[in-house]
Design a protein around this motif. Structure first.
Motif, PDB file in Angstrom:
ATOM      1  N   LEU A 451       1.065  -1.289   0.102  1.00  0.00           N
ATOM      2  CA  LEU A 451      -0.050   0.004   0.068  1.00  0.00           C
ATOM      3  C   LEU A 451       0.909   0.919   0.015  1.00  0.00           C
ATOM      4  N   ALA A 452       0.461   2.148  -0.778  1.00  0.00           N
ATOM      5  CA  ALA A 452       1.206   3.427  -0.737  1.00  0.00           C
ATOM      6  C   ALA A 452       0.719   4.276   0.442  1.00  0.00           C
ATOM      7  N   PRO A 453       1.539   5.026   1.078  1.00  0.00           N
ATOM      8  CA  PRO A 453       0.993   5.931   2.134  1.00  0.00           C
ATOM      9  C   PRO A 453      -0.170   6.580   2.050  1.00  0.00           C
ATOM     10  N   ASP A 454      -0.643   7.061   0.868  1.00  0.00           N
ATOM     11  CA  ASP A 454      -1.696   7.751   0.904  1.00  0.00           C
ATOM     12  C   ASP A 454      -3.168   6.640   1.102  1.00  0.00           C
ATOM     13  N   THR A 486       9.272   0.248  10.022  1.00  0.00           N
ATOM     14  CA  THR A 486       9.073   1.507  10.856  1.00  0.00           C
ATOM     15  C   THR A 486       7.966   2.518  10.082  1.00  0.00           C
ATOM     16  N   GLN A 487       7.840   2.277   8.793  1.00  0.00           N
ATOM     17  CA  GLN A 487       6.828   3.161   8.032  1.00  0.00           C
ATOM     18  C   GLN A 487       5.383   2.611   8.151  1.00  0.00           C
ATOM     19  N   MET A 488       5.406   1.458   8.792  1.00  0.00           N
ATOM     20  CA  MET A 488       4.122   0.728   8.615  1.00  0.00           C
ATOM     21  C   MET A 488       3.176   1.284  10.179  1.00  0.00           C
ATOM     22  N   ALA A 489       3.824   2.357  10.725  1.00  0.00           N
ATOM     23  CA  ALA A 489       3.015   2.717  11.992  1.00  0.00           C
ATOM     24  C   ALA A 489       1.572   2.871  12.047  1.00  0.00           C
ATOM     25  N   LYS A 490       0.893   3.338  11.041  1.00  0.00           N
ATOM     26  CA  LYS A 490      -0.411   3.609  11.063  1.00  0.00           C
ATOM     27  C   LYS A 490      -1.234   2.165  11.169  1.00  0.00           C
ATOM     28  N   ILE A 491      -0.397   1.062  10.220  1.00  0.00           N
ATOM     29  CA  ILE A 491      -1.191  -0.353  10.136  1.00  0.00           C
ATOM     30  C   ILE A 491      -1.126  -0.717  11.663  1.00  0.00           C
ATOM     31  N   LEU A 492       0.097  -0.532  12.440  1.00  0.00           N
ATOM     32  CA  LEU A 492       0.307  -1.146  13.470  1.00  0.00           C
ATOM     33  C   LEU A 492      -0.616  -0.652  14.631  1.00  0.00           C
ATOM     34  N   ASP A 493      -0.778   0.617  14.321  1.00  0.00           N
ATOM     35  CA  ASP A 493      -1.750   1.289  15.371  1.00  0.00           C
ATOM     36  C   ASP A 493      -3.128   0.656  15.248  1.00  0.00           C
ATOM     37  N   LEU A 494      -3.679   0.138  14.071  1.00  0.00           N
ATOM     38  CA  LEU A 494      -4.718  -0.487  13.887  1.00  0.00           C
ATOM     39  C   LEU A 494      -4.957  -1.860  14.590  1.00  0.00           C
TER      40      LEU A 494
END
Length: 822
Positions: A451-454, A486-494
């Motif tokens: 997935l792209a950042p957006d 580390t760039q998957m922070a938002k996914i990890l938050d889910l």
């Protein structure tokens, strides 16, 4: 004991010992001998011999001198010898403290769920207050604590499935005024007993509570243990273990029985089940379970009514009526009704029992449940990192379900591959219109790095702001890679779990096992209706118990704070940090729900019954997507973690609201109105989530059995409001024997030298009984502690002794010279 509630007791004082001091002088040389009398005897003999020798020598040497000279010389020599003897005995000066250990009384308060019951009078009307309310009233305004604290320190603890210390209250001495009125020198502490004595324990472990408390107080001047309970021991070790400890410590146990001693004849709606969502024209089944005590083989009428949800003025419509023959005590008789809704909307269904006159509690003769009738299909997106069995079985199942539209994104598929789905995606959604059409996403070991950042931002917004439901299944291929990015922070938050983030030579996330291990469900998992694969909690628990289990699990650090763990992987060799690995977990994320599975092996349920796999995923998808499907308004969503709770549970309430321009509603807080089963109301403040504008959160504790209605007015509207209903019940373990156990409480008291009192009035001496306070011995203890020797005193004493001895010898020598005796 544990101390989780001490923050609530900032104004309570710990029981402290009182200390007074004085100065003590002692001869240190005497302490060297085991029997100082030998030293004293020896010194007396030596002193007598020396005295006799001095007297004899001076009597012979001073025959020609005057008597005055003779006695002066004898006195000087004796003084010198006495000074040397005094130096030998080593006089010490110490400060002695007397520490007073106040006599102590330990009060154990039963906080199990049966203490939240309202006993009924002869007319069947529930008594107010509840059993626990009676205890709280006595602790708050009653005289017992004050009377006990005149003589004793008082330690209070609660017990149910565990024992928790609540407060230590110091002795409150009293003084008499000029008019003879006694006044306490210490003010009464303001303690929120109502908040810390919540009847929420699912078990009553009286025996363990006594053992824990007596071991904790071992060595203290404990005068007595006072147990306040309804006496319904139903788990743990027998009270005999606590009785033996009390007898060994010579500590009497005084018991105060709360509640009614009569086992009520009753009939009740034990459970009431219905799907959260239905469709116009499609039949669904509601099921009630009728239980009774002491009314076996009696026949009652059970009726089902319905009305539009939230419309209290509407006249309920009769949907069906049945005659039911009651079974034995505690046995459930199912009653089923088939309903075919004809129009969309939320309806409240109520099951009522026309109870016989012997029924002692009318409050549990009815239950309500809400069903949302929706006229649209559920849209589900399946994402898979590979064509696993779990993915293929679920895809085929959802494809057959006429109420679901399923699209798929198989990440390993080549362009043009055939998939049995409504639409086949080559990439994740890139616009709000594409993603926001889905109600739920099921992701099987997905490669989120594609997935792209957006697109990640879009997924996060869909869950948090649009109440999207996300089901994530961990796997052995992609999960390790993206979870350490580390760039998957938002996914990890889910995710509701914390992943291992460090690299090591050993894989912290070992996946496979050589044998199948069953799932160990937590209490929340057993109560979660969306995880039931049979029609009832008991049947579902048995089905999960018969399930051989799964072979794999993805090792995570544990659940996040605020997340709910529903099941764990039961292999004892997989224990990390003292806990079994998380297998099922869930959490709210903004307005949406996220559910985590430790591996994709629910297809193994098909070996037990093909319907189990279908029920599992159908209910799970409905659960996570209910925020979107059960919207009460286009301006907001009102959510709770479950629709059913146990007495004493805390209900976590969340709301997402928008203003007239459909932007997140901005306010520091909003007010939620909660209507209890007895029609009283409570206002619960939902505070704004500082991390996400438009989201609000609050909680309240359910202390009554029955249906609670939650009403939240939509801001900036005239009469629009969001409504939810939750059902509260008492667990069977606490309901089976809710009557006061006089025999047990009397046995505990008499075996330890205490007294059994029925209620607080008897314990206070009303009605001719001996008051509790007057029976407790004062076991105050005094301990004397000596400080270190005073070095300055020793230095001064040595100077004085040196001056006395030297002065006496010098003066003796001078007189002898003048008298020409030397």
């Amino acid at each position: 004991m544990m101390f989780p509630h001490m923050a609530l007791l900032a104004q309570a004082t710990d029981a402290a010992s009182q200390a007074t001091g004085r100065t003590v002088y002692e001869l240190a040389r005497l302490k060297v001998f085991d029997d100082p009398r030998l030293l004293v005897g020896g010194l007396v003999v030596v002193a007598a011999c020396l005295g006799a020798f001095v007297w004899f020598m001076y009597r012979r040497d001073t025959t020609e001198q005057s008597r005055l000279t003779r006695w002066v010389l004898i006195a000087l020599r004796t003084t010198a010898l006495a000074g040397i003897l005094f130096f030998f005995l080593h006089l010490e000066k110490r400060a002695e403290r007397e520490i007073v250990h106040n006599s102590r009384v330990l009060i154990l308060v039963d906080s199990s769920q049966s203490m939240g019951l309202h006993d009924s009078d002869s007319t069947g009307v529930p008594a107010t207050p509840s059993r626990m309310d009676v205890v709280v009233e006595q602790l708050t305004r009653g005289p017992m604590l004050d009377e006990l604290r005149r003589v004793h320190d008082v330690v209070l603890a609660r017990f149910d499935s565990e024992t928790v210390r609540l407060a230590s209250l110091v002795k409150r001495p009293v003084e008499s005024t000029a008019g003879g009125v006694e006044v306490s020198r210490v003010g009464r502490e303001q303690i929120a007993w109502q908040e810390i004595l919540v009847p929420q324990g699912t078990e009553t472990r009286l025996g363990e509570a006594l053992r824990t408390a007596l071991n904790e107080q071992r060595g203290s001047p404990l005068a007595a243990v006072v147990v306040v309970t309804d006496g319904a021991q139903n788990a743990g070790i027998e009270p005999a273990a606590g009785i033996e400890l009390a007898k060994e410590a010579e500590v009497p146990i005084y018991t105060i029985g709360i509640g009614s001693a009569q086992r009520p004849e009753s009939v009740r709606v034990g459970d009431f089940l219905a799907p959260a969502r239905a469709y116009p024209g499609d039949a669904f089944t509601v099921t009630g379970y009728i239980q009774s005590q002491g009314l076996a083989n009696r026949t009652v009428t059970v009726e089902l009514y319905s009305q539009p949800a939230g419309d209290e003025q509407a006249v309920p419509a009769l949907e069906g009526s049945q005659r039911v023959t009651l079974a034995g005590d505690g046995e459930a008789v199912p009653v089923k009704y088939e309903i075919t809704p004809d129009a969309p909307g939320r309806r409240t269904y109520e099951l009522r029992i026309s109870a016989p006159a012997e029924d002692r509690n009318a409050a549990d003769n009815t239950q309500q449940i809400d069903v949302e009738v929706v006229d649209r299909q559920t849209r589900v997106l399946l994402i898979a990192g590979g064509p696993t069995r779990e993915y293929r079985f679920l895809r085929n199942q959802l494809r057959r379900d006429k109420d679901i539209i399923v699209d798929v994104w198989l990440q390993t598929a080549q362009e043009g591959v055939s998939q049995d789905a409504n639409a086949i995606l080559d990439d994740f959604c890139t616009t709000r219109e594409e993603l926001f059409q889905y109600d739920a996403i099921v992701a099987f070991d997905p490669d989120w790095e594609l997935l792209a950042p957006d697109q990640v931002d879009l997924l996060e917004q869909w869950v948090a702001e649009q109440a999207g439901g996300l089901i994530t299944v961990a796997g052995p291929i992609h999960t390790t890679s993206w979870s350490r990015n580390t760039q998957m922070a938002k996914i990890l938050d889910l995710y509701p779990v914390e992943f291992q983030r460090r690299l090591s030579l050993l894989d912290d996330a070992e996946y496979g096992a050589t044998t199948a291990w069953p799932l160990k469900f937590t209490r929340e998992g057993m109560d979660a209706e969306f995880l039931w694969i049979e029609d009832s909690a008991v049947a579902s628990a048995q089905a999960w118990q018969d399930f051989p289990g799964v072979y794999g699990h993805y090792g995570v650090k544990g659940a996040k704070p605020g997340a709910s763990v529903y099941a764990r992987f039961s292999d004892p060799e997989a224990i990390q940090s003292g806990e079994l690995p998380v297998y099922f977990a869930g959490q709210f994320y903004g307005a949406g729900r996220v559910f985590y599975l430790g591996s994709g092996e629910m297809w193994r349920l098909r070996s037990e019954s093909e319907s189990y796999f279908e029920r599992f995923y159908t209910k799970l998808i409905r659960h996570v997507s209910q925020g979107r499907l059960l919207r009460g308004s286009s301006r907001g969503i009102l959510m709770v973690q479950h629709d059913r709770y146990l007495l004493g549970d805390t209900v976590d309430v969340r709301a997402q609201l928008s203003d007239e321009q459909h932007e997140p509603f901005d306010a520091p807080s909003i007010a939620l109105q909660v209507t209890r089963p007895d029609s009283t109301t409570q206002t619960v403040v939902l505070a704004a989530d500082t991390a996400r504008k438009g989201n609000f959160r609050g909680q309240f504790t359910v202390l009554q059995e029955g249906a609670f209605r939650l009403d939240l007015p939509v801001p900036e509207t005239v009469d629009e409001q969001l409504t939810r209903r939750v059902q509260v019940r008492v667990p069977d373990l606490e309901r089976e024997n809710p009557q006061r156990d006089d025999a047990l409480l009397s046995e505990i008291a008499s075996a330890t030298g205490g007294i059994y009192y029925v209620g607080f009035d008897a314990a206070l001496g009303r009605g001719g009984s001996k008051p509790l306070v007057g029976q407790l011995p004062d076991r105050t203890e005094i301990t004397r502690l000596l400080g270190a020797p005073d070095q300055e005193f020793e230095r001064r004493l040595m100077y004085i002794l040196l001056a006395v001895v030297c002065g006496a010898l010098c003066l003796e020598w001078l007189i002898r010279r003048l008298s020409r005796l030397a």
